[in-house]
Scaffold this motif. Structure first.
Motif, PDB file in Angstrom:
ATOM      1  N   GLY A 225       0.823  -1.213   0.000  1.00  0.00           N
ATOM      2  CA  GLY A 225       0.000   0.000   0.000  1.00  0.00           C
ATOM      3  C   GLY A 225       0.855   1.260   0.000  1.00  0.00           C
ATOM      4  O   GLY A 225       1.872   1.339   0.697  1.00  0.00           O
ATOM      5  N   TRP A 226       0.425   2.236  -0.798  1.00  0.00           N
ATOM      6  CA  TRP A 226       1.176   3.480  -0.908  1.00  0.00           C
ATOM      7  C   TRP A 226       1.122   4.299   0.385  1.00  0.00           C
ATOM      8  O   TRP A 226       2.022   5.082   0.669  1.00  0.00           O
ATOM      9  N   SER A 228       0.957   2.930   3.400  1.00  0.00           N
ATOM     10  CA  SER A 228       1.387   2.103   4.535  1.00  0.00           C
ATOM     11  C   SER A 228       2.599   2.723   5.226  1.00  0.00           C
ATOM     12  O   SER A 228       3.338   3.518   4.641  1.00  0.00           O
ATOM     13  N   THR A 231       5.905   1.926   3.290  1.00  0.00           N
ATOM     14  CA  THR A 231       6.187   2.753   2.119  1.00  0.00           C
ATOM     15  C   THR A 231       6.591   4.161   2.523  1.00  0.00           C
ATOM     16  O   THR A 231       7.598   4.703   2.044  1.00  0.00           O
TER      17      THR A 231
END
Length: 471
Positions: A225-226, A228, A231
């Protein structure tokens, strides 16, 4: 030694330099078709398989500035030879690997060798041909044509080797070439005296770690996930490390990369053009190969052969068309036009169909994209390496290679995320795969067109004669 024999030796030296460029780019692509068998034999997961590519590119891109600095301090010929030795050692390790960790270590060592070879090769080219503007343009054209030829040949040879021999030979093939290069270097290459200076190890570590963190964040984002924590944390670490690198460079008396070099006219703009070219081009051939195999059903050998027409066009365009066009139009119009044509070719390629065929869906679009690449690559390369003074030839060569390699790594990581978001992760579903690959082609086209707009706004308009004279 007669003038004719000196001239002949120069062109043989250029053949070795072009072979070096061919090899370092080929090593980014030759593993593509071998990845499924490597995954089965070594136990890679789908998530970490991309690091067979990225371990090489991150080490290559992250250590290029150090390679350029060493080339300036120790002499380009010494560093060029050392790079071949390191590349050969990494190739032996990667081919003989029996585990994931050893394989990635071998690939990283290969990338480190390439980071020594690439900037020293460009420096040697400038030493050999910088005294003659006309010869320099021809030499840059040959050198430039070796890059896309290496990328496509890697896919083709990777297919042949994987299908008819075994995947370790995609690495072992480097060893005899390295031996021949090491024999040729003392016979053909000009020697350069060592210069006094220090090596910025702190800068080398921070820029390499920062690049690795950025690529890791983008590659893993589609899975975790971007938004998260993983990240965002990796991106924050990358930003902090790269900011630290800039801070180190601004304070050191002898930095790895003198920041004021970017005040040189057109250096930053030309390097961004190289970044944009790589960010659009590398995802194109990567996903085009997957489309040929996973959607159209081509086996390894035919999928590599399908890329030969665009490689032939690029080589002819760079060697025959680009030097003449530079003389007539200058660098800026060619860079901007080339990026636009590349973007249009990728837009055309985004129309691929799940029930398509090579002649309609692949060949026309790939030739348009190849035409754009052949127009823009040589002018942007020549502008970038001629912007700095002769005493910083290794640094300028390192910077332009960094721009291309970072563009390829981040462009591929970003377009992989785009493809996955639009369905490319559904193996066996031709429609979903095609939609994902189409989105990646379109995204890469947007990157090329964005690069064209920025180049049009930031590049000054030197003539080809001025670029050659500066070189």
């Amino acid at each position: 030694m007669t003038t004719q024999s000196v001239s002949t030796r120069k062109w043989w030296a250029l053949a070795v330099i072009a072979a070096a460029q061919f090899m370092v780019i080929m090593d980014t692509s030759i593993i593509g078709i071998a990845l499924p068998k490597m995954q089965a034999d070594l136990g890679f997961t789908p998530g970490n398989l991309t690091w067979v590519f990225n371990a090489y590119v991150v080490a290559f891109g992250g250590l290029l500035l150090l390679g350029g600095r060493l080339s300036d301090l120790l002499g380009a010929r010494r560093v060029f030879s050392a790079g071949w030795v390191v590349l050969a050692v990494g190739s032996v390790l990667a081919g003989a690997a029996g585990s994931v960790g050893v394989e990635l270590a071998g690939r990283a060592i290969q990338g480190a060798g390439a980071a020594l070879i690439a900037p020293s090769a460009l420096t040697l080219l400038m030493v050999l041909f910088g005294g003659s503007p006309r010869e320099l343009t021809k030499a840059l054209a040959v050198y430039g044509a070796a890059a896309p030829a290496g990328g496509t040949a890697g896919v083709f040879l990777g297919g042949v080797i994987t299908e008819y021999i075994s995947w370790p030979w995609v690495f072992y093939i480097n060893i005899p070439i390295a031996i021949l290069a090491l024999i040729a270097v003392p016979l053909l290459m000009p020697a350069a005296p060592a210069r006094k200076g220090s090596i910025d190890l702190a800068g080398s570590v921070t820029v390499t770690a920062g690049l690795a963190a950025a690529v890791y964040a983008i590659v893993q984002a589609p899975e975790v996930g971007w938004a998260s924590g993983q990240t965002l944390g990796a991106l924050a670490l990358a930003a902090a490390l790269l900011a630290g690198f800039v801070a180190i460079q601004s304070r050191r008396g002898e930095p790895l990369m003198r920041l004021s070099i970017f005040r040189a006219p057109n250096l930053a703009a030309a390097n961004f053009a190289q970044f944009a070219l790589a960010a659009a081009w590398v995802p194109m051939w990567f996903f085009l190969n997957l489309y040929l195999q996973q959607v159209l059903g081509y086996s390894a050998f035919p999928s590599g052969a399908a890329l030969l027409p665009m490689t032939t066009l690029i080589m002819l365009g760079m060697v025959v068309l680009a030097p003449r066009a530079m003389q007539r139009f200058g660098a800026k119009p060619m860079i901007v036009t080339g990026l636009i044509v590349l973007g249009l070719g990728l837009g055309l390629m985004s129309l691929v169909r799940a029930t398509g065929n090579f002649w309609v869906d692949v060949l026309p679009a790939s030739l348009v994209a190849a035409g754009g690449m052949s127009l823009a690559f040589i002018p942007s390369l020549g502008t970038a390496i001629s912007a700095a003074g002769p005493e910083e030839g290794g640094l300028a060569s390192g910077i332009v290679n960094v721009s291309y390699q970072v563009g390829s790594a981040l462009g591929l990581a970003a377009m992989t995320a785009v493809a996955a978001a639009f369905g490319a992760g559904k193996l066996g579903d031709a429609t979903a795969l095609t939609e994902g690959y189409s989105a990646a082609f379109l995204g890469a086209g947007v990157l090329a067109l964005t690069g064209a707009g920025i180049a049009a706004a930031t590049l000054r308009t030197p003539t080809a004669d001025k670029i050659e004279a500066a070189a």
